[in-house]
Design an enzyme around this catalytic site. Structure first.
Site, mmCIF file in Angstrom:
data_model
loop_
_atom_site.group_PDB
_atom_site.id
_atom_site.type_symbol
_atom_site.label_atom_id
_atom_site.label_comp_id
_atom_site.label_asym_id
_atom_site.label_seq_id
_atom_site.Cartn_x
_atom_site.Cartn_y
_atom_site.Cartn_z
ATOM 1 N N ASP A 14 0.926 -1.151 -0.113
ATOM 2 C CA ASP A 14 0.012 -0.241 -0.158
ATOM 3 C C ASP A 14 1.019 1.180 0.026
ATOM 4 O O ASP A 14 2.124 1.247 0.097
ATOM 5 C CB ASP A 14 -1.075 -0.157 1.216
HETATM 6 C C1 NOJ Z 1 -3.843 4.056 0.339
HETATM 7 C C2 NOJ Z 1 -5.198 3.216 0.565
HETATM 8 O O1 NOJ Z 1 -5.209 2.499 1.781
HETATM 9 C C3 NOJ Z 1 -5.362 2.082 -0.580
HETATM 10 O O2 NOJ Z 1 -6.817 1.599 -0.415
HETATM 11 C C4 NOJ Z 1 -5.394 2.912 -1.827
HETATM 12 O O3 NOJ Z 1 -5.747 2.124 -2.988
HETATM 13 C C5 NOJ Z 1 -4.145 3.487 -1.953
HETATM 14 N N1 NOJ Z 1 -3.776 4.602 -0.899
HETATM 15 C C6 NOJ Z 1 -3.630 4.234 -3.569
HETATM 16 O O4 NOJ Z 1 -4.551 5.363 -3.469
#
Ligand code: NOJ
Length: 764
Positions: free
Chosen positions: A289
């Site tokens: 993530d």
């Molecule tokens: C953080 C989030 O937790 C995730 O769900 C998301 O896909 C990513 N950022 C990318 O934006």
């Protein structure tokens, strides 16, 4: 006879040939792919391989294209595997051109985005989508989102989010499908199939299941917080939806921010390799993530360099934003903390996804600049979004049948969300056309046309102070703040409402009061809104609360005092029209909750599939030395599966085809449902079982099936469910997936609390 025999042999021969041929073809395709990727890998330098593992942020990309800066330079030198959250076909195509025309090996880019619940055409937030309990519908929303996103250059979506959660304080419940592992798994599968379907097509995209794993169990519902849980609970309750998504063919998976057993998911080898690859046979790639790798420093398990090693060794293939792989892999290799083989494997997985997307055959497959104008935010898509939205609404109360409204009534529309379009699509709606969304007031006016008998007053702001409001309105999802004295606003609202037959109060949360980094410790609607409702209540007119929310809220006063509550979540771009059509009865509400609504925050976590305990409470209220609270009853305000209709469904005649089920049998459960009210409508029939005695304490009930049926008023239908032994299995403490002989309760009903019951025996 002989002729017949020959014919059978001939058909069997042909059939075998077809099977062999298709298997041969698949393995042939696989060989071609392997050869292509291996040949490419041989041509790649170590830097280029590491570059494929890099997913940088593209914030400055627009100017970057012109200025030859940042990301563009990196793409040219083969340091980028993909980009994400960049919107617009022209810009994306320009970057793809850089990769294809200006980088040495011309490796195309993955182009990702958080296409969570629609692209420009916004669908209800995922929690709302799940309340439709309609797998085909949900799959179609994913298909449509993929079609729009792909027409605008996107080939990879960070969806579905399949984190089970039983804690509404956690704002990200808005992005998931609620508390139940069975329903969650079915929805996970539907969404993956909707996005990916046939990846050879230019309107289907790669999906990324997230957040692996257990993110929904963040302690105290605080986002990014730690997770600690038994393996037994993990396997039975939290892991099934990830597994279902992978079994459905999801091409990628995102590591969660939280730790598990004190190891951050991003550096957790047990999770990302032993479980995901070795037990589940996952063949796609793992992406961290956003800055998940460098965040391991904050988790306290090492410095940046060590975090990089931990992540690669655990099984992360792609580094989102962190650039730790990019900056440290060479050194880690020299220090023998990682091997080149590991880099090769990660790189191959990413190349393989690009191959499956057809990007090597045609790097511009998703860059057809003619599609965007024709295929995005079309009338047809918007109409579909409206149909979906209507099916996601959950009617929570309807005293004296105040709903549906009659067109002859004068309606006062009041509340901070009555005249606001940009909040309608809800959280994580990156590409959605917020300003083209339809507010409640606009939808009502459009729906009623010349006959509109509407009066409007603001009543109050979202929250009391502008300072506080800032926290709840990022990403442009603002409100036009009314700076008048609150007493003047109340005076105006009560005066206007006194001229109406019925009051519609559109309120609740703003879009960004739920979603990422939006945990709340108190789940009431904001105080100023509650006070406004109390003022309106003094008028003695029927009040309907059109509730906007991304999570279960605490609605004790509202439930006691208002006439009707319809939970519309965040309905998407067509919100206002969908709401009007439901309020006036063109569509009879059919949504059912997929998360329990508590009576107060102290009951959390509260969920239907809880254990009985050794001291269960036998009524709703306090008993000394039983498992309960002194100051609130043990029941939720609204149980899982709950949702009213304008009509009434009566359940009767629950029967089983036999008293005993053996390992090879199928038991048929039948039940009759009658629509004995005054409206046609859909009902979501729910099947639960309860293992009365087993070696591990069982939940008091577990959802095992459901069916959405349509009944005209006066019509009744007998429906059936099939029960087979695998439905009764669970993971024991050695993680064997087993069932045990013994007595089971079988329940069918309209929600998890209102069921008909019967019993059967499972005989091994
Ligand atoms: C953080 C989030 O937790 C995730 O769900 C998301 O896909 C990513 N950022 C990318 O934006």
């Amino acid at each position: 006879m002989i002729k017949m025999f020959r014919l059978i042999i001939l058909y069997a021969f042909l059939f075998l040939n077809i099977i062999c041929y298709s298997q041969f073809k698949t393995s042939d395709n696989q060989n071609t792919k392997d050869k292509f990727i291996n040949d490419l890998l041989l041509k790649m330098t170590l830097e280029e391989k590491i570059g494929q593992l890099n997913l940088p942020v593209t914030g400055d990309v627009v100017s970057g294209i012109k200025q030859n800066s940042g990301v563009v330079k990196k793409i040219m030198s083969g340091q980028v595997g993909g980009i994400f959250n960049l919107k617009g076909i022209q810009q994306i195509r320009a970057l793809q051109e850089v990769a294809i025309e200006k980088s040495r090996l011309k490796i195309p880019l993955l182009v990702g985005m958080d296409v969570i619940h629609g692209y420009e055409t916004g669908f209800p937030i995922p929690l709302g989508l799940s309340a439709t309990w309609d797998l085909e519908l949900i799959k179609s929303t994913a298909e449509m989102a993929a079609a729009e996103a792909s027409a605008d250059g996107i080939n990879w979506t960070f969806s579905p989010m399949v984190d089970i959660s039983r804690d509404p304080r956690w704002g990200r419940v808005a992005e998931g499908s609620g508390e139940d592992p069975y329903l969650g798994s079915e929805i996970a599968k539907a969404m993956v199939l909707g996005y990916q379907g046939d990846l050879s097509q230019p309107n289907q995209i790669l999906s990324c299941v997230k957040h692996f794993a257990l993110y929904g169990a963040s302690e105290a519902g605080r986002d990014y917080n730690t997770v600690d849980m038994s393996k037994q609970r993990m396997y039975n309750e939290y892991l099934p939806p990830y597994k279902a998504a992978i079994d459905a063919g999801a091409g990628s998976i995102m590591a969660a921010f939280n730790d598990i057993d004190a190891v951050p998911a991003t550096g957790n080898k047990w999770l990302l390799t032993d479980l995901l690859r070795n037990q589940w046979n996952f063949k796609g790639f793992v992406v961290s993530d956003y800055t998940g790798i460098p965040e391991m420093v904050n988790h306290g398990v090492g410095d940046l360099e060590l975090s990089g090693a931990l992540a690669l060794n655990a099984g992360v293939d792609m580094d989102m934003v962190g650039e730790v792989f990019l900056n440290y892999c060479q050194k880690l290799l020299a220090d023998k903390k990682i091997t080149e083989d590991q880099i090769n494997i990660a790189c191959k997985r990413i190349l393989s996804a690009k191959y499956d997307l057809g990007l090597f055959q045609n790097p511009y497959k998703y860059c057809d600049t003619n599609r965007a104008k024709k295929e995005i935010f079309t009338k047809e898509h918007r109409n579909f979004s409206k149909q979906v939205a209507k099916q996601s609404f959950v009617l929570l109360k309807n005293k004296n049948k105040v709903l549906p409204l009659k067109k002859s009534q004068t309606v006062a529309i009041i509340g901070p969300l009555a005249n606001n379009a940009v909040n309608m699509p809800g959280t994580w709606s990156v590409a959605v056309k917020h300003d083209k969304s339809i507010s409640v007031a606009q939808g009502m006016a459009e729906y009623l046309g010349n006959n509109a008998n509407i009066v409007y007053a603001h009543g109050c702001n979202l929250v009391e102070t502008a300072e506080e409001e800032k926290r709840y309105t990022p990403f442009g999802k603002t409100f036009t703040r009314d700076e008048r004295d609150q007493h003047d606003m109340w005076e105006e609202a009560t005066q206007i409402a006194s001229t109406a037959d019925v009051i519609i109060f559109a309120g609740g949360e703003s879009a960004e009061m739920s979603g990422e980094a939006s945990s709340r410790s108190q789940l009431s609607i904001p105080k100023i809104q509650l006070e406004t409702l109390k003022k309106l209540k003094t008028l003695g007119k029927p009040i309907v609360l059109v509730l906007f929310t991304g999570r279960p809220l605490v609605l004790d006063w509202e439930y006691e005092n208002l006439d009707a509550i319809i939970n519309v979540w965040f309905p998407g771009t067509e919100a206002g029209l969908a709401i009007a059509e439901v309020l006036y009865g063109d569509y009879n509400p059919s949504g059912k909750l997929t998360m329990t609504f508590p009576k107060n925050e102290g009951q959390i976590p509260i969920y239907y599939a809880h254990k009985n305990t050794g001291r269960p409470l036998s009524g709703p209220w306090f008993q000394k030395f039983q498992s309960n609270y002194l100051d609130v009853d043990n029941n939720p305000l609204f149980p899982f599966g709950f949702g009213l209709s304008y009509t009434n469904f009566e359940y009767s005649n629950l029967k089983l085809s036999a008293p005993t089920l053996s390992l090879k049998d199928t038991l048929i459960a039948t039940v009759t449902i009658e629509n004995n009210g005054h409206h046609d409508g859909y009902e979501i029939v729910q099947l639960y079982t309860h293992d009365i005695t087993r070696s591990l304490t069982p939940p008091i009930k577990e959802l095992k099936g459901f069916l959405k049926i349509f009944l005209k008023k006066g019509q009744s239908k007998t429906i059936e469910f099939k029960i087979v032994e695998p439905m009764l299995r669970f993971y024991d403490n050695d993680l064997n997936y087993i069932s045990e002989s013994g007595d089971f309760e079988l329940m069918i009903g309209t929600n998890s609390n209102k069921v008909l019951k019967t019993n059967f025996k499972l005989q091994h």
